[in-house]
Motif scaffolding. Structure first.
Motif, PDB file in Angstrom:
ATOM      1  N   THR A 102       0.808  -1.213   0.000  1.00  0.00           N
ATOM      2  CA  THR A 102       0.000   0.000   0.000  1.00  0.00           C
ATOM      3  C   THR A 102       0.850   1.277   0.000  1.00  0.00           C
ATOM      4  N   LYS A 174      -4.253  -8.402   4.020  1.00  0.00           N
ATOM      5  CA  LYS A 174      -5.076  -7.184   4.012  1.00  0.00           C
ATOM      6  C   LYS A 174      -4.610  -6.194   2.950  1.00  0.00           C
ATOM      7  N   GLU A 175      -3.291  -6.041   2.824  1.00  0.00           N
ATOM      8  CA  GLU A 175      -2.760  -5.094   1.835  1.00  0.00           C
ATOM      9  C   GLU A 175      -3.065  -5.562   0.419  1.00  0.00           C
ATOM     10  N   LYS A 178      -6.713  -4.958  -0.397  1.00  0.00           N
ATOM     11  CA  LYS A 178      -6.984  -3.536  -0.617  1.00  0.00           C
ATOM     12  C   LYS A 178      -6.621  -3.120  -2.037  1.00  0.00           C
ATOM     13  N   LEU A 179      -5.572  -3.738  -2.591  1.00  0.00           N
ATOM     14  CA  LEU A 179      -5.096  -3.364  -3.927  1.00  0.00           C
ATOM     15  C   LEU A 179      -5.556  -4.341  -5.015  1.00  0.00           C
ATOM     16  N   ASN A 180      -6.421  -5.295  -4.636  1.00  0.00           N
ATOM     17  CA  ASN A 180      -6.941  -6.286  -5.594  1.00  0.00           C
ATOM     18  C   ASN A 180      -5.840  -7.113  -6.246  1.00  0.00           C
ATOM     19  N   ASP A 195     -10.832 -15.040   2.153  1.00  0.00           N
ATOM     20  CA  ASP A 195     -10.141 -13.907   1.532  1.00  0.00           C
ATOM     21  C   ASP A 195      -9.094 -14.338   0.499  1.00  0.00           C
ATOM     22  N   HIS A 327     -15.846  -4.245  -5.283  1.00  0.00           N
ATOM     23  CA  HIS A 327     -15.092  -3.163  -4.639  1.00  0.00           C
ATOM     24  C   HIS A 327     -14.023  -2.550  -5.544  1.00  0.00           C
TER      25      HIS A 327
END
Length: 360
Positions: A102, A174-175, A178-180, A195, A327
């Protein structure tokens, strides 16, 4: 790439899960039974999921994108470093630096700092420093090498992540979400598979289990890289031949021949659209393999078509294809696709390096 057998996985202890009281209920589809208070993983599903993951990794490697391997646990770090280094892919085995994905621009600055120290040593500037300063610079260089040495050649965000133990590497997960960025992972019975894009149900604690899974995965990556290399080699002679070959003058057709061609012309026009080849849309930052597949199915196959597409329409296509892609933010995709269509790859690479996951 030799397909792994269930017997080999059994001998390596891939089927051993965690204690039943530590299980994650979402892993139920991959659990075969419970024995002596320990869950046993269904190895037939492991083989099927491993084949699926290998096929996807092979395509990503063949496209030229990097796959970042993450394994910081004691049992896995040496195995991962050894096997991944052979296929020239980046890996993290010491500690996951927060913001590695990120805040990739800042991480790149740290890598550039390491390169500048190396230049100082080559051009003699390092020798002009005092003894104390040289010691401090050496310590900084050693620290950067330990934490970031394996990603020094990774100039842009990776095309995928491969993780050993998703509970331990939850920040990396998680990172990537967030960035797909697609996530491949060895998932034990105590982990949440929801996930993860490509789940490989397996024992992530035993070194033998990690070794056999990593062997299969790196073989798939190596196969993808060799396909890419062969494709480049086959394209080079063709390009040279096209340069050397001079266009032959077209002969003047007789009136009768012209009339025959006029009759056949509509057939040729009808066949042309079917020969349109799809571009590799995953080179656009933010588009993963699944998103690219959905966009191509909707009729947007080339960079030029994507450049002319409306971001809201792309969003609708993704949402209809899968709720998990709802998203995604396709706002910058037409802009990136336009640079790709015009062959401005250096400009596109620079833009991608300065943005986070293709989101401006």
């Amino acid at each position: 790439m030799a397909k792994v057998e269930v017997k080999e996985l059994l001998e390596a202890g891939v089927h051993f899960g965690h204690l039943t009281r530590k299980w994650n209920p979402n892993m139920a589809p991959y659990i075969y039974m419970e024995r002596n208070g320990i869950h046993v993983i269904n190895l037939y599903k492991t083989v099927a999921k491993l084949d699926e993951a290998n096929e996807a990794l092979k395509k990503i490697a063949a496209s030229g994108r990097k796959i970042l391997f993450v394994a910081t646990k004691k049992q896995a770090k040496d195995i991962v470093a050894d096997k991944v280094a052979k296929v020239n892919m980046p890996y993290i085995t010491e500690r996951w630096p927060g913001g590695m994905l990120t805040n990739f621009v800042t991480i790149r600055k740290a890598v550039k700092k390491m390169a500048s120290i190396d230049r100082m040593k080559k051009d003699g500037t390092f020798n002009t420093l005092s003894k104390k300063e040289r010691l401090q610079v050496d310590r900084l260089r050693a620290k950067l090498e330990k934490n970031l040495g394996s990603i020094s050649e990774m100039t842009r965000l990776p095309g995928a992540l491969f993780i050993v133990d998703t509970m331990r590497e939850h920040i990396a997960v998680k990172e990537a979400l967030k960035l797909n960025i697609p996530i491949f992972a060895m998932v034990d019975t105590n982990c949440d598979p929801r996930d993860i894009d490509y789940v490989i149900p397996s024992n992530d604690d035993a070194s033998k289990s990690i070794d056999i899974i990593m062997g299969q995965v790196t073989d798939a990556v190596a196969e993808g890289l060799s396909e890419r290399k062969a494709e480049k080699q086959s394209e080079a002679p063709k390009a040279k031949k096209e340069e050397k070959a001079a266009p032959a003058p077209a002969p003047t057709p007789a009136p009768e021949v012209v009339e025959e061609k006029a009759v056949e012309a509509p057939k040729v026009e009808a066949e042309e659209p079917a020969t349109t080849e799809a571009d590799d849309l995953t080179k656009v930052e933010g588009i993963g393999p699944k998103a690219a597949e959905a966009i191509v199915k909707a009729g947007i196959k080339t960079y030029a078509q994507l450049a002319e597409a409306n971001a809201d329409n792309i969003k609708e296509i993704l949402t209809e294809a899968s709720s998990r892609m709802a998203h995604l933010d396709p706002t910058s995709w037409p802009k990136q696709a336009k640079m790709a269509a015009e062959g401005k790859w250096d400009e596109l690479k620079e833009w991608q390096d300065n943005t986070k996951g293709g989101v401006e």
